[in-house]
Design a protein around this motif. Structure first.
Motif, PDB file in Angstrom:
ATOM      1  N   ARG A 277       0.841  -1.191   0.000  1.00 45.45           N
ATOM      2  CA  ARG A 277       0.000   0.000   0.000  1.00 45.45           C
ATOM      3  C   ARG A 277       0.876   1.241   0.000  1.00 45.45           C
ATOM      4  NH1 ARG A 277      -3.477  -1.982   4.756  1.00 45.45           N
ATOM      5  NH2 ARG A 277      -4.269  -3.929   3.942  1.00 45.45           N
ATOM      6  N   ASP A 278       0.241   2.346  -0.227  1.00 40.95           N
ATOM      7  CA  ASP A 278       0.980   3.594  -0.357  1.00 40.95           C
ATOM      8  C   ASP A 278       1.715   3.976   0.920  1.00 40.95           C
ATOM      9  OD1 ASP A 278       0.071   3.722  -2.862  1.00 40.95           O
ATOM     10  OD2 ASP A 278      -1.557   5.121  -2.445  1.00 40.95           O
ATOM     11  N   ASP A 279       1.216   3.487   2.074  1.00 41.60           N
ATOM     12  CA  ASP A 279       1.809   3.950   3.329  1.00 41.60           C
ATOM     13  C   ASP A 279       2.983   3.082   3.787  1.00 41.60           C
ATOM     14  OD1 ASP A 279       0.323   1.744   3.888  1.00 41.60           O
ATOM     15  OD2 ASP A 279      -0.576   2.540   5.715  1.00 41.60           O
ATOM     16  N   GLU A 280       3.446   2.190   2.961  1.00 44.40           N
ATOM     17  CA  GLU A 280       4.558   1.342   3.377  1.00 44.40           C
ATOM     18  C   GLU A 280       5.782   2.197   3.730  1.00 44.40           C
ATOM     19  OE1 GLU A 280       6.093  -2.618   1.478  1.00 44.40           O
ATOM     20  OE2 GLU A 280       7.502  -1.032   0.957  1.00 44.40           O
ATOM     21  N   ALA A 281       6.074   3.167   2.889  1.00 41.51           N
ATOM     22  CA  ALA A 281       7.244   4.025   3.133  1.00 41.51           C
ATOM     23  C   ALA A 281       7.090   4.780   4.455  1.00 41.51           C
ATOM     24  CB  ALA A 281       7.431   4.993   1.979  1.00 41.51           C
ATOM     25  N   ALA A 282       5.877   5.216   4.752  1.00 40.24           N
ATOM     26  CA  ALA A 282       5.631   5.944   6.005  1.00 40.24           C
ATOM     27  C   ALA A 282       5.845   5.028   7.205  1.00 40.24           C
ATOM     28  CB  ALA A 282       4.212   6.502   6.008  1.00 40.24           C
ATOM     29  N   LEU A 283       5.406   3.784   7.082  1.00 38.44           N
ATOM     30  CA  LEU A 283       5.601   2.821   8.169  1.00 38.44           C
ATOM     31  C   LEU A 283       7.095   2.560   8.402  1.00 38.44           C
ATOM     32  CD1 LEU A 283       2.797   0.178   7.430  1.00 38.44           C
ATOM     33  CD2 LEU A 283       2.953   1.644   9.444  1.00 38.44           C
ATOM     34  N   VAL A 284       7.824   2.408   7.309  1.00 37.02           N
ATOM     35  CA  VAL A 284       9.260   2.157   7.420  1.00 37.02           C
ATOM     36  C   VAL A 284       9.942   3.352   8.084  1.00 37.02           C
ATOM     37  CG1 VAL A 284      11.403   1.825   6.114  1.00 37.02           C
ATOM     38  CG2 VAL A 284       9.338   0.580   5.455  1.00 37.02           C
ATOM     39  N   SER A 285       9.543   4.536   7.664  1.00 40.32           N
ATOM     40  CA  SER A 285      10.143   5.745   8.220  1.00 40.32           C
ATOM     41  C   SER A 285       9.863   5.842   9.731  1.00 40.32           C
ATOM     42  CB  SER A 285       9.565   6.952   7.467  1.00 40.32           C
ATOM     43  OG  SER A 285       9.999   8.122   8.044  1.00 40.32           O
ATOM     44  N   ALA A 286       8.600   5.547  10.118  1.00 38.54           N
ATOM     45  CA  ALA A 286       8.240   5.591  11.539  1.00 38.54           C
ATOM     46  C   ALA A 286       9.017   4.529  12.318  1.00 38.54           C
ATOM     47  CB  ALA A 286       6.740   5.377  11.701  1.00 38.54           C
ATOM     48  N   ALA A 287       9.134   3.326  11.730  1.00 41.08           N
ATOM     49  CA  ALA A 287       9.866   2.251  12.400  1.00 41.08           C
ATOM     50  C   ALA A 287      11.333   2.630  12.584  1.00 41.08           C
ATOM     51  CB  ALA A 287       9.741   0.955  11.602  1.00 41.08           C
ATOM     52  N   LYS A 288      11.902   3.290  11.584  1.00 39.04           N
ATOM     53  CA  LYS A 288      13.289   3.744  11.689  1.00 39.04           C
ATOM     54  C   LYS A 288      13.449   4.745  12.830  1.00 39.04           C
ATOM     55  CE  LYS A 288      15.522   3.384   7.202  1.00 39.04           C
ATOM     56  NZ  LYS A 288      16.125   4.126   6.095  1.00 39.04           N
TER      57      LYS A 288
END
Lengths: 81, 230
Positions: B36-47
């Motif tokens: 989904r489009d928010d994968e990058a946002a999740l990765v960024s938050a996890a980082k």
């Protein structure tokens, strides 16, 4: 186009990435070659059957162990910060 | 667009009205739609230290990574190890993930490496990622067994029996062909992503894929040929 060339181009043809001239040549060959038609057809069905196969279920206890290990890793990392 | 998607979209190259075309049964949800489009946002938050964001990524991909591990190793314990190691290593090395590919592609690469290591440990002299020198079952033998399968050959088997057949034939494939087929045709990754994950060229992926498909077709022939269904 001959039978050997059809097989060589089979993957590109099945994936729909063959250029139009080549595709027309290939389909012209298929219209007159029963062997190649059957190879193309059964190859397509092979992919289709695997695509539609039932996904392997993830057992609940396996999932639980994964999340327990992750939580442990989260805790360890938090301690080092 | 990859094969599973093409079945769903009805785009598989097939001349309309040709009698040898099967009508596809209802396809299952497609692999690529999970991104989904928010994968990058999740990765960024996890980082940034948000563990719930990483857990969301795990929830999203755990089934797929477990399935991939099962399909490559053909062993449940190994598949569990592969899944766990893939997620733990991806978490451990998240800072090194530059975002030049999708997180899922990066995760699959880790899982494939883990799975292949398991295979090598189990059969150290049998598992090689080098191309086999001979092609006894490849393109040259394709016209040896050519038989009509009928419109829906898989329907003659109960689901459990069909699963056993599919597991059996795929487990007989050489790992280098099996992995190419699984990533491309079952997991629905692009040829380019598959090449990146395996560290080989796009041409090499196509070559392995062709041989995997031909080999599987040949192995399935004994179950699905029309003479067996009548």
């Amino acid at each position: 186009m001959n039978c050997k060339k059809v097989i060589h181009e089979l993957t590109s043809y099945l994936d729909g990435v063959l250029d139009s001239t080549m595709r027309i040549d290939l389909e012209q060959h298929l219209s007159g070659c029963t062997d190649c038609r059957l190879v193309v057809d059964t190859c397509r069905k092979t992919i289709q059957i695997f695509c539609n196969s039932e996904p392997v279920p993830l057992p609940e206890e396996v999932r639980r162990r994964l999340h327990t290990a992750l939580l442990e890793r989260f805790r360890r990392k938090a301690k080092t910060i | 667009m990859v094969p599973c998607q093409m079945y769903a979209a009805g785009l598989f190259a097939q001349p309309s009205g040709a009698p040898w075309i099967v009508s596809a049964s209802e396809p299952k949800p497609l692999a690529s739609t999970i991104v989904r489009d928010d994968e990058a946002a999740l990765v960024s938050a996890a980082k940034g230290g948000d563990t719930t964001a990483f857990e969301e990524l795990v929830n999203r991909y755990e089934r797929k990574i477990f399935r991939l591990g099962m399909n490559i190793t053909q062993n449940r314990e190994d598949a569990e190890d592969v899944m766990q190691d893939a997620f733990l290593k991806s978490y451990q090395n998240l800072d090194r993930f530059q975002g030049d590919s999708r997180f899922y592609t990066w995760l699959v690469r880790i899982a494939v490496n883990e799975a292949l290591m398991k295979l090598r440990k189990r059969r150290p002299n049998q598992v090689s990622l080098d191309e086999p020198l001979t092609d006894a079952d490849g393109e040259d033998s394709v016209f040896r067994e050519i038989e009509d399968w009928g419109p829906s050959p898989e329907k003659k088997f109960a689901q459990t029996e069909l699963n056993e057949i599919l597991n059996s034939v795929i487990s007989e494939l050489d790992p280098i062909f099996r992995v190419a087929f699984l990533l491309r045709d079952v997991e629905g990754l692009s040829t380019e992503d598959t090449a990146q994950i395996l560290g080989i060229s796009v041409a090499a992926v196509k070559s392995r894929l062709l041989r995997a498909r031909l080999k599987l077709r040949q192995k399935l022939n004994k179950y699905f040929r029309r003479s067996e269904t009548q």
